[in-house]
Design an enzyme around this catalytic site. Structure first.
Site, PDB file in Angstrom:
ATOM      1  N   ASN A   1     -11.181 105.826 -29.382  1.00 23.79           N
ATOM      2  CA  ASN A   1     -11.458 106.343 -30.710  1.00 23.79           C
ATOM      3  C   ASN A   1     -10.680 105.517 -31.719  1.00 23.79           C
ATOM      4  OD1 ASN A   1     -12.220 107.891 -32.896  1.00 23.79           O
ATOM      5  ND2 ASN A   1     -10.607 109.420 -32.563  1.00 23.79           N
ATOM      6  N   ILE A   2     -11.249 104.394 -32.143  1.00 25.23           N
ATOM      7  CA  ILE A   2     -10.614 103.537 -33.135  1.00 25.23           C
ATOM      8  C   ILE A   2     -11.056 104.038 -34.506  1.00 25.23           C
ATOM      9  CG2 ILE A   2     -10.328 101.192 -33.987  1.00 25.23           C
ATOM     10  CD1 ILE A   2     -11.204 100.233 -31.188  1.00 25.23           C
TER      11      ILE A   2
ATOM     12  N   CYS B   1       2.039  96.558 -33.786  1.00 15.09           N
ATOM     13  CA  CYS B   1       1.912  97.832 -33.074  1.00 15.09           C
ATOM     14  C   CYS B   1       2.988  97.807 -31.997  1.00 15.09           C
ATOM     15  CB  CYS B   1       0.496  98.028 -32.531  1.00 15.09           C
ATOM     16  SG  CYS B   1      -0.153  96.644 -31.563  1.00 15.09           S
TER      17      CYS B   1
END
Length: 203
Positions: free
Chosen positions: A113-114, A138
């Site tokens: 789920n980007i 990140c």
């Protein structure tokens, strides 16, 4: 100035046939190498230059702070939902660096789920030259960072094969088809250029 490799490795010296003897040191040289102005600069994991004023990497720690300070950063884009460590926050405050946090959960296929809107908002920060020099990171500098950089490349009108090549160089064996599909489908027409956005390079 010495710069270690991105993984903290230093290339081995070439062997010579002549026996080597330890160099003679002046009597006042000890462990305090800072007297000679020498400082160790260690880039974060997966560090690279993306474009003028834009860099990418994995999560920086205290060993990387001197290197980051040398970049003269104005901003950091942090793509994880976890709170930023206190030591990193102190480094930002001491150097007048602004933190933009866009919390994207780390996920593995097939449960992917980007969040497109989050990537779009982060991309607006990247495109605003007032935020440069800027570091995107990140945890490992592979997937979330790779997706954001890949969408930036679409704005820069790179062809998909070049975008995927760059993504795969950093993701290596961890490359995800879902990430590449996301970049391919990402719509950039609403991201308009203005005098405050940096020039786009084609590839």
């Amino acid at each position: 100035m010495r710069v270690e490799g991105f993984d903290g490795e230093i290339s081995e010296a070439i062997e010579v046939s002549q026996p080597r003897t330890p160099p003679l040191l002046p009597p006042d040289v000890g462990d305090d190498s800072e007297k000679d102005g020498e400082e160790l600069f260690v880039p974060p994991l997966n560090f690279a230059m993306v474009d003028n004023g834009v860099f990418r990497s994995g999560f920086p720690d205290s060993a990387n702070f001197s290197f980051l300070e040398s970049l003269g950063l104005r901003s950091i884009i942090y793509l994880c939902p976890e709170p930023y460590p206190e030591a990193n926050n102190e480094f930002l405050k001491a150097n007048g660096i602004r933190l933009f946090q866009f919390g994207i959960d780390g996920c593995k296929e097939p449960f992917v789920n980007i969040p497109e809107e989050t990537i779009r908002e982060a991309l607006k920060v990247v495109l605003d030259e007032k935020n440069h020099p800027l570091l995107i990171h990140c945890n490992r500098g592979k997937h979330r960072t790779g997706c954001l950089v890949g969408c930036l490349r679409k704005v820069q009108r790179w062809c998909l094969s070049s975008i995927f090549d760059e993504y795969q160089r950093f993701a290596a064996a961890k490359a995800r088809v879902s990430d590449q599909r996301f970049m391919e489908r990402f719509e950039v027409s609403s991201l308009k250029h203005s005098p405050t956005t940096f020039s786009c390079s084609k590839r």
